[in-house]
Design a protein around this motif. Structure first.
Motif, PDB file in Angstrom:
ATOM      1  N   LEU A   1      26.267  38.100  41.950  1.00  0.00           N
ATOM      2  CA  LEU A   1      27.716  38.339  41.893  1.00  0.00           C
ATOM      3  C   LEU A   1      28.061  39.680  42.537  1.00  0.00           C
ATOM      4  O   LEU A   1      27.326  40.653  42.385  1.00  0.00           O
ATOM      5  CB  LEU A   1      28.191  38.362  40.442  1.00  0.00           C
ATOM      6  CG  LEU A   1      28.135  37.035  39.688  1.00  0.00           C
ATOM      7  CD1 LEU A   1      28.531  37.258  38.235  1.00  0.00           C
ATOM      8  CD2 LEU A   1      29.058  36.012  40.337  1.00  0.00           C
TER       9      LEU A   1
ATOM     10  N   TYR B   1      34.782  38.211  43.292  1.00  0.00           N
ATOM     11  CA  TYR B   1      34.087  37.007  43.769  1.00  0.00           C
ATOM     12  C   TYR B   1      34.934  36.307  44.841  1.00  0.00           C
ATOM     13  O   TYR B   1      34.432  35.897  45.888  1.00  0.00           O
ATOM     14  CB  TYR B   1      33.840  36.065  42.590  1.00  0.00           C
ATOM     15  CG  TYR B   1      32.891  34.944  42.902  1.00  0.00           C
ATOM     16  CD1 TYR B   1      31.528  35.189  43.041  1.00  0.00           C
ATOM     17  CD2 TYR B   1      33.358  33.635  43.042  1.00  0.00           C
ATOM     18  CE1 TYR B   1      30.648  34.153  43.323  1.00  0.00           C
ATOM     19  CE2 TYR B   1      32.484  32.598  43.314  1.00  0.00           C
ATOM     20  CZ  TYR B   1      31.130  32.861  43.455  1.00  0.00           C
ATOM     21  OH  TYR B   1      30.264  31.841  43.730  1.00  0.00           O
TER      22      TYR B   1
ATOM     23  N   VAL C   1      36.251  38.029  38.725  1.00  0.00           N
ATOM     24  CA  VAL C   1      36.789  36.854  39.427  1.00  0.00           C
ATOM     25  C   VAL C   1      37.387  37.281  40.771  1.00  0.00           C
ATOM     26  O   VAL C   1      37.133  36.668  41.816  1.00  0.00           O
ATOM     27  CB  VAL C   1      37.846  36.135  38.549  1.00  0.00           C
ATOM     28  CG1 VAL C   1      38.540  35.028  39.331  1.00  0.00           C
ATOM     29  CG2 VAL C   1      37.206  35.563  37.283  1.00  0.00           C
TER      30      VAL C   1
ATOM     31  N   GLU D   1      34.380  32.506  37.898  1.00  0.00           N
ATOM     32  CA  GLU D   1      34.164  32.757  39.324  1.00  0.00           C
ATOM     33  C   GLU D   1      34.196  31.474  40.167  1.00  0.00           C
ATOM     34  O   GLU D   1      35.020  31.335  41.077  1.00  0.00           O
ATOM     35  CB  GLU D   1      32.823  33.487  39.562  1.00  0.00           C
ATOM     36  CG  GLU D   1      32.829  34.959  39.176  1.00  0.00           C
ATOM     37  CD  GLU D   1      32.459  35.218  37.727  1.00  0.00           C
ATOM     38  OE1 GLU D   1      32.457  34.245  36.938  1.00  0.00           O
ATOM     39  OE2 GLU D   1      32.177  36.369  37.372  1.00  0.00           O
TER      40      GLU D   1
END
Ligand code: B12
Ligand code: SF4
Lengths: 576, 72
Positions: free
Chosen positions: A204, A65, A62, A158
């Protein structure tokens, strides 16, 4: 890049000001554009230290991202901390952030909530977001019952987290984001549907995030028996979720759609972290819930790594039935660096396997183990010895299985102690709620001790808890020291009676916990439920010459004597 | 047959100290353990064993883990 010393942090100019509003329509566009919310992501403690401690990969994804979209954040990993959550929150000034996101496991839910309450009390405008497997399973409850929680991000974090952060930055309302659950002004819980899964995992960014940790991280390593070298190791995730639906598995709360990364992207990630850390990682632990769903794609990943650097070895976890699909693929994997497979065996009892919805017979377990043994691949055993409905017959089958396949040599001795954990959102938790006619509290992890349905099994389980408390630490230490000593003597060319005695004593010591359990099961079968004061009478004599446990421990200590050696961390990990 | 190696018969398997090529302790699988016990109890000789059992017994002789002659 996130900084690691909280005291040295520069503020964004907004932190610590109570007028930092989540919804601040009066700002001009220019002012809004300048606002970069201070964000922290926290992995709260699960209450005990995990010997495989590694960085919390979910929030790392996360955070990476967000950074790839220009939003910096700081990571805090208190995974195994024993310090009070409020003290940790104070020490790391978690009340000075505009947004604090928690990764919530069932085990860490209470700690997450305590930290969140502490933050909210000091900084009511901080936005508290919870995500992760447990938060996903109890999203509505968290919002309804815990005013310190503002938002829950369900499933993959994300996209929703980016949207939330952007809205905070733009001082727009944070409610109504896809995949989130929130509280309406009238106090009602509201939520929006899940967004689509991230289909192309290659898009990602790599999970590059730094964490401030209360304990630091032991250098991740792997002792490669084949080369006799301790290798620096890296954890890499190459797929998400799993297409199966075992009834006890918390993976499925994050969604059952299995997706994979391309071999090229995995190799790039290894190269990226080697360069970032200046460490030539030489073993890859694949952290995938189920790496080997599609044998060809798994092989392609390992082939690509082998082509990149043939010195790299790998390991992964999978299910037993997958193993039987393609022995040729596994043989090739072994040739190019596969060292061990973590195998979800779970049980040797058909009734237990059915409750766990494994969808395999005990014979499949046997065949899978034999296949890996034939290929000379090491096996890490995942096993669930006790669940509430376990019978003595189940325990006998489990022990017979472990004995027959040579797992009485296996360390750590976890397999004989492991009890089923009833995670929120799993079908088996609901099964036991129905069966026992009571609903467990939302954040409760029910203690299995109160749930055993058979007194004889409860007695065996109590005996095993006693053994673990009373004897296991001494056994672990003796094994760790003894193995190091035997290895030192052997590789130094020393032969003879002392080495032979030590080798056999170590085997015998490995057997003790299993044989002790066998004795308890036999006693319970004869209607003699062991009482605490009688446990000692069930301790076995093992070894050649056979010796009682105290004697065996003393013999190993005497043999090891004054040998001094650097403790090899990988051996300690294996025996701890 | 006899052996100069220390060994342990426990938990369904035979363990031979320093029985591996580099002096490691080796665990024989269930079938090999049976062969080992029979050879040392002089119930059978390597020549009487067929297939993989025979190969296994001969390999023990080649490596010197087992020696000809009666066990004491
Ligand atoms: C590898 C693994 C481990 C490794 C490494 C974990 C690590 N470094 O993160 C080790 C062995 C150390 C480990 C330890 C534990 N694990 Co573990 N682990 C896994 C496994 C198999 C894969 C993790 C992974 O690679 N995930 C990939 C990432 C991308 O997914 P993710 O972690 O779910 O994160 C995404 C979302 O959940 C969400 N998200 C997560 N946190 C947050 C926070 C915020 C604010 C937001 C917005 C979103 C968000 O966004 C992320 C990105 O999309 C999972 C199963 C799974 N999820 O597949 C179990 C799993 C997560 N582990 C579990 C458990 C229980 C544990 C332990 C408590 C002990 C145990 N029984 O094994 C410890 C505790 C660790 C800790 N919290 O400190 C359970 C959780 C069940 C539950 N409901 O609580 C799982 C689901 C497996 C199971 N037993 O069913 N684990
Ligand atoms: S195979 Fe493993 S990851 Fe997949 S559902 Fe079963 S326990 Fe979970």
């Amino acid at each position: 890049m996130a900084r690691t010393k909280p005291a040295a942090r520069q503020t964004t100019g907004t932190r610590q000001r109570s007028e930092v509003l989540r919804i601040a329509p009066a700002l001009t566009l220019a002012a809004a554009a300048e606002f970069a919310p201070a964000m922290a992501f926290v992995n709260p403690s699960v209450g005990y230290s995990d010997r495989r401690k590694s960085k919390p990969i979910g929030i790392a994804y996360v955070m990476a991202y967000l950074r790839s979209h220009g939003l910096e954040s700081e990571g805090f990993d208190f995974g195994g901390a024993l310090t009070e959550p409020e003290l940790l929150a104070a020490e790391h000034r978690l009340d000075t952030y505009d947004i604090v996101g928690f990764s919530v496991y069932n085990e860490s839910a209470d700690n997450a909530l305590s930290m969140a309450a502490w933050i909210k009390e000091r900084n009511p405008t901080a936005l508290i977001v919870m995500g992760g497997p447990h938060a996903t399973a109890v999203a509505d409850h968290l919002i309804a019952a815990h005013p310190q929680v503002d938002l829950v991000v369900r499933r993959e974090g994300e996209e929703p987290m980016l949207e939330i952060a952007r809205r905070v930055a733009a001082r727009r309302p944070v409610t109504g984001v896809l995949g989130t659950t929130w509280r309406e002004p009238n106090g009602e819980v509201a939520s929006r549907e899940d967004p689509p899964f991230i289909e192309d995992l290659d898009t990602l960014p790599f999970p590059d995030a730094r964490f401030t940790s209360d304990s630091g991280y032991p250098t991740l390593s792997y002792f490669d028996d084949v080369s006799g070298r301790l290798k620096p190791a890296l954890t890499v995730n190459t797929s998400r979720s799993c297409p199966y639906n075992c009834s006890f598995c918390g993976v499925l709360t994050i969604g059952r759609r299995y997706r994979t990364r391309s071999p090229g992207s995995v190799v790039e990630e290894i190269d990226y972290f080697r360069n970032r850390d200046g460490i030539p990682y030489q073993h890859i632990y694949f952290s995938d819930a189920n790496f080997y769903v599609n044998p060809r794609r798994s092989l392609a990943v390992i082939e690509a790594i082998h082509a990149y650097d043939p010195a790299i070895t790998v390991s992964f976890g999978t299910r037993v039935n997958q193993i039987l699909r393609s022995e040729d693929v596994l043989a090739r994997m072994k040739e190019i660096g596969l060292r061990f497979v973590e195998l979800g065996i779970e049980s040797a009892s058909p009734a237990m396997l059915e409750r766990l919805a494994k969808g395999v017979s005990p014979q499949v377990n046997v065949d899978a183990v034999r296949t890996l043994q034939r290929l000379g691949l090491e096996i890490v055993v995942d096993f669930i010895m006790f669940d509430p409905a376990t019978t003595l017959a189940d325990l006998r089958m489990n022990l017979a299985f472990l004995r027959r396949l040579g797992f009485y040599d296996y360390v750590p001795h976890e397999a004989i102690y492991t009890t089923l954990v009833l995670y929120q959102g799993t079908p088996i938790r609901e099964f036991y709620e129905r069966r026992h006619g009571r609903a467990f509290a939302p954040n409760e992890l029910p203690d299995i001790v109160g749930l055993y349905e058979n007194d004889d099994v409860a007695a065996v389980a109590a005996g095993m808890r006693w053994f673990r408390r009373t004897w296991q630490p001494a056994i672990d230490t003796a094994l760790a020291d003894g193995e190091l000593c035997a290895e030192k003597w052997r590789s130094g060319g020393r032969t003879g009676d002392r080495l032979a005695q030590l080798q056999l004593d170590l085997v015998a010591l490995r057997h003790v916990p299993y044989v002790f359990m066998q004795h308890l099961v036999e006693a319970a079968g004869d209607g003699r439920l062991a009482l605490e004061e009688e446990y000692g009478a069930h301790l076995p004599s093992t070894g050649a010459p056979a010796a009682a446990l105290t004697e065996l421990l003393a013999r190993v200590a005497e043999l090891v004597g004054d040998e001094h050696f650097e403790r090899d961390p990988s051996l300690l990990t294996r025996f701890a | 047959m006899r052996t100069t190696h220390r060994w342990l018969d426990e938990a369904g398997h035979v363990y031979v100290a320093e029985g591996g090529p580099q002096g490691q302790c080796v665990r024989l699988n269930a079938a090999a353990s049976k062969v080992w016990r029979a050879l040392l109890a002089e119930q059978i000789t390597p020549d009487e064993l067929e297939g993989s059992d025979g190969e296994f017994a001969r390999s023990l002789l080649v490596t010197g883990v087992l020696l000809p002659g009666p066990s004491d």
